[in-house]
Design a protein around this motif. Structure first.
Motif, PDB file in Angstrom:
ATOM      1  N   HIS A 113      32.363  44.872  40.775  1.00 40.95           N
ATOM      2  CA  HIS A 113      31.384  45.793  41.343  1.00 40.95           C
ATOM      3  C   HIS A 113      30.884  45.240  42.674  1.00 40.95           C
ATOM      4  CE1 HIS A 113      31.338  46.314  36.966  1.00 40.95           C
ATOM      5  NE2 HIS A 113      31.267  47.590  37.280  1.00 40.95           N
ATOM      6  N   VAL A 114      30.481  46.126  43.555  1.00 37.05           N
ATOM      7  CA  VAL A 114      29.913  45.725  44.837  1.00 37.05           C
ATOM      8  C   VAL A 114      28.744  44.782  44.574  1.00 37.05           C
ATOM      9  CG1 VAL A 114      28.695  46.541  46.890  1.00 37.05           C
ATOM     10  CG2 VAL A 114      30.658  47.817  46.013  1.00 37.05           C
ATOM     11  N   GLY A 115      28.750  43.662  45.288  1.00 39.46           N
ATOM     12  CA  GLY A 115      27.700  42.663  45.143  1.00 39.46           C
ATOM     13  C   GLY A 115      28.033  41.537  44.184  1.00 39.46           C
ATOM     14  N   ASP A 116      29.099  41.689  43.384  1.00 33.65           N
ATOM     15  CA  ASP A 116      29.498  40.613  42.476  1.00 33.65           C
ATOM     16  C   ASP A 116      29.806  39.346  43.261  1.00 33.65           C
ATOM     17  OD1 ASP A 116      29.317  42.135  40.164  1.00 33.65           O
ATOM     18  OD2 ASP A 116      31.492  42.347  39.903  1.00 33.65           O
ATOM     19  N   LYS A 117      29.350  38.220  42.739  1.00 35.98           N
ATOM     20  CA  LYS A 117      29.692  36.903  43.295  1.00 35.98           C
ATOM     21  C   LYS A 117      30.967  36.456  42.586  1.00 35.98           C
ATOM     22  CE  LYS A 117      25.947  36.691  45.744  1.00 35.98           C
ATOM     23  NZ  LYS A 117      26.006  36.967  47.166  1.00 35.98           N
ATOM     24  N   VAL A 118      32.011  36.196  43.360  1.00 35.41           N
ATOM     25  CA  VAL A 118      33.316  35.872  42.790  1.00 35.41           C
ATOM     26  C   VAL A 118      33.909  34.632  43.451  1.00 35.41           C
ATOM     27  CG1 VAL A 118      33.818  38.289  42.250  1.00 35.41           C
ATOM     28  CG2 VAL A 118      34.580  37.348  44.435  1.00 35.41           C
ATOM     29  N   SER A 119      34.931  34.110  42.829  1.00 37.01           N
ATOM     30  CA  SER A 119      35.850  33.172  43.467  1.00 37.01           C
ATOM     31  C   SER A 119      37.104  33.982  43.743  1.00 37.01           C
ATOM     32  CB  SER A 119      36.179  32.001  42.550  1.00 37.01           C
ATOM     33  OG  SER A 119      35.051  31.197  42.355  1.00 37.01           O
ATOM     34  N   ALA A 120      37.630  33.857  44.951  1.00 37.29           N
ATOM     35  CA  ALA A 120      38.821  34.625  45.324  1.00 37.29           C
ATOM     36  C   ALA A 120      39.822  33.694  45.988  1.00 37.29           C
ATOM     37  CB  ALA A 120      38.455  35.764  46.271  1.00 37.29           C
ATOM     38  N   ARG A 121      41.087  33.992  45.724  1.00 40.48           N
ATOM     39  CA  ARG A 121      42.165  33.170  46.285  1.00 40.48           C
ATOM     40  C   ARG A 121      42.413  33.581  47.739  1.00 40.48           C
ATOM     41  NH1 ARG A 121      46.258  30.846  42.994  1.00 40.48           N
ATOM     42  NH2 ARG A 121      45.717  32.410  41.449  1.00 40.48           N
ATOM     43  N   TRP A 122      42.442  32.587  48.630  1.00 39.91           N
ATOM     44  CA  TRP A 122      42.763  32.819  50.043  1.00 39.91           C
ATOM     45  C   TRP A 122      44.255  33.067  50.151  1.00 39.91           C
ATOM     46  CZ3 TRP A 122      40.326  34.287  54.125  1.00 39.91           C
ATOM     47  CH2 TRP A 122      40.890  34.120  55.382  1.00 39.91           C
ATOM     48  N   ARG A 123      44.660  34.199  50.768  1.00 45.89           N
ATOM     49  CA  ARG A 123      46.063  34.598  50.769  1.00 45.89           C
ATOM     50  C   ARG A 123      46.735  34.477  52.133  1.00 45.89           C
ATOM     51  NH1 ARG A 123      46.854  40.036  49.017  1.00 45.89           N
ATOM     52  NH2 ARG A 123      45.104  40.531  50.341  1.00 45.89           N
ATOM     53  N   GLU A 124      45.988  34.149  53.177  1.00 45.29           N
ATOM     54  CA  GLU A 124      46.577  33.996  54.509  1.00 45.29           C
ATOM     55  C   GLU A 124      47.490  32.776  54.528  1.00 45.29           C
ATOM     56  OE1 GLU A 124      45.704  35.584  57.679  1.00 45.29           O
ATOM     57  OE2 GLU A 124      44.675  37.163  56.579  1.00 45.29           O
ATOM     58  N   LYS A 125      48.597  32.891  55.244  1.00 46.16           N
ATOM     59  CA  LYS A 125      49.502  31.754  55.396  1.00 46.16           C
ATOM     60  C   LYS A 125      48.791  30.636  56.143  1.00 46.16           C
ATOM     61  CE  LYS A 125      53.209  33.688  53.670  1.00 46.16           C
ATOM     62  NZ  LYS A 125      53.509  33.389  52.298  1.00 46.16           N
ATOM     63  N   GLY A 126      49.006  29.417  55.726  1.00 45.24           N
ATOM     64  CA  GLY A 126      48.405  28.283  56.400  1.00 45.24           C
ATOM     65  C   GLY A 126      48.037  27.198  55.413  1.00 45.24           C
ATOM     66  N   PRO A 127      47.300  26.199  55.886  1.00 47.48           N
ATOM     67  CA  PRO A 127      47.016  25.033  55.049  1.00 47.48           C
ATOM     68  C   PRO A 127      46.120  25.331  53.850  1.00 47.48           C
ATOM     69  CG  PRO A 127      45.799  24.901  57.105  1.00 47.48           C
ATOM     70  CD  PRO A 127      46.744  26.066  57.225  1.00 47.48           C
TER      71      PRO A 127
ATOM     72  N   ASP B  85      41.829  43.316  50.808  1.00 46.65           N
ATOM     73  CA  ASP B  85      42.841  43.793  49.863  1.00 46.65           C
ATOM     74  C   ASP B  85      43.183  42.734  48.822  1.00 46.65           C
ATOM     75  OD1 ASP B  85      44.627  45.761  48.960  1.00 46.65           O
ATOM     76  OD2 ASP B  85      46.273  44.903  50.110  1.00 46.65           O
ATOM     77  N   VAL B  86      42.160  42.132  48.197  1.00 46.89           N
ATOM     78  CA  VAL B  86      42.400  41.058  47.220  1.00 46.89           C
ATOM     79  C   VAL B  86      42.708  41.676  45.855  1.00 46.89           C
ATOM     80  CG1 VAL B  86      41.431  39.039  46.073  1.00 46.89           C
ATOM     81  CG2 VAL B  86      40.799  39.543  48.437  1.00 46.89           C
ATOM     82  N   PRO B  87      43.882  41.401  45.283  1.00 49.53           N
ATOM     83  CA  PRO B  87      44.177  41.893  43.938  1.00 49.53           C
ATOM     84  C   PRO B  87      43.205  41.292  42.920  1.00 49.53           C
ATOM     85  CG  PRO B  87      46.150  41.030  45.010  1.00 49.53           C
ATOM     86  CD  PRO B  87      44.983  40.629  45.859  1.00 49.53           C
ATOM     87  N   TRP B  88      42.842  42.080  41.927  1.00 49.24           N
ATOM     88  CA  TRP B  88      41.905  41.594  40.917  1.00 49.24           C
ATOM     89  C   TRP B  88      42.385  40.321  40.250  1.00 49.24           C
ATOM     90  CZ3 TRP B  88      40.501  46.759  38.024  1.00 49.24           C
ATOM     91  CH2 TRP B  88      39.733  47.558  38.882  1.00 49.24           C
ATOM     92  N   GLU B  89      43.700  40.153  40.104  1.00 48.02           N
ATOM     93  CA  GLU B  89      44.187  38.939  39.450  1.00 48.02           C
ATOM     94  C   GLU B  89      43.985  37.691  40.308  1.00 48.02           C
ATOM     95  OE1 GLU B  89      47.641  41.335  41.097  1.00 48.02           O
ATOM     96  OE2 GLU B  89      46.094  41.759  39.642  1.00 48.02           O
ATOM     97  N   ASP B  90      43.607  37.868  41.581  1.00 51.06           N
ATOM     98  CA  ASP B  90      43.309  36.741  42.466  1.00 51.06           C
ATOM     99  C   ASP B  90      41.815  36.546  42.632  1.00 51.06           C
ATOM    100  OD1 ASP B  90      45.980  36.185  42.840  1.00 51.06           O
ATOM    101  OD2 ASP B  90      46.124  37.161  44.785  1.00 51.06           O
ATOM    102  N   MET B  91      41.024  37.066  41.659  1.00 57.31           N
ATOM    103  CA  MET B  91      39.566  36.940  41.702  1.00 57.31           C
ATOM    104  C   MET B  91      39.041  36.606  40.306  1.00 57.31           C
ATOM    105  SD  MET B  91      38.759  40.408  43.893  1.00 57.31           S
ATOM    106  CE  MET B  91      37.148  40.511  43.216  1.00 57.31           C
TER     107      MET B  91
END
Length: 72
Positions: free
Chosen positions: A16-30, A62-68
Motif C-alpha cells: 500500500h502507498v506509504g508502506d515502509k519496505v526493503s526493496a532490491r536495487w535492480r540497476e546494473k552496477g556495484p 517498477d519494482v516487482p513485489w517479489e523484490d520487496m
C-alpha cells in the motif's frame, strides 16, 4: 488503485502507498541486487509492481513485489 489497497478490477494489493519496505536495487552496477530501505509511492496490482522511493532519494518505478518486503 483505491485507498483500501484494491485496484479498479478488484485485485488486492500486497503493498500500500506509504508502506515502509526493503526493496532490491535492480540497476546494473556495484549495488545491483542489494536490499535498501524505501517507501511505496504507488502500486499496480495488475502488474504486481510498485513505485518506491529509496531512503537515499533514488527511485524505481517498477519494482516487482517479489523484490520487496515490508519492514517490521
Amino acid at each position: 488503485m483505491s485507498a483500501s489497497g484494491t485496484s479498479d478490477n478488484g485485485d488486492v494489493s500486497a503493498y500500500h502507498v506509504g508502506d515502509k519496505v526493503s526493496a532490491r536495487w535492480r540497476e546494473k552496477g556495484p549495488h545491483e541486487g542489494e536490499w535498501y530501505n524505501a517507501t511505496v509511492v504507488s502500486v499496480s496490482a495488475i502488474d504486481r509492481t510498485a513505485h518506491v522511493l529509496f531512503d537515499d532519494g533514488d527511485e524505481d518505478d517498477d519494482v516487482p513485489w517479489e523484490d520487496m518486503s515490508v519492514r517490521t
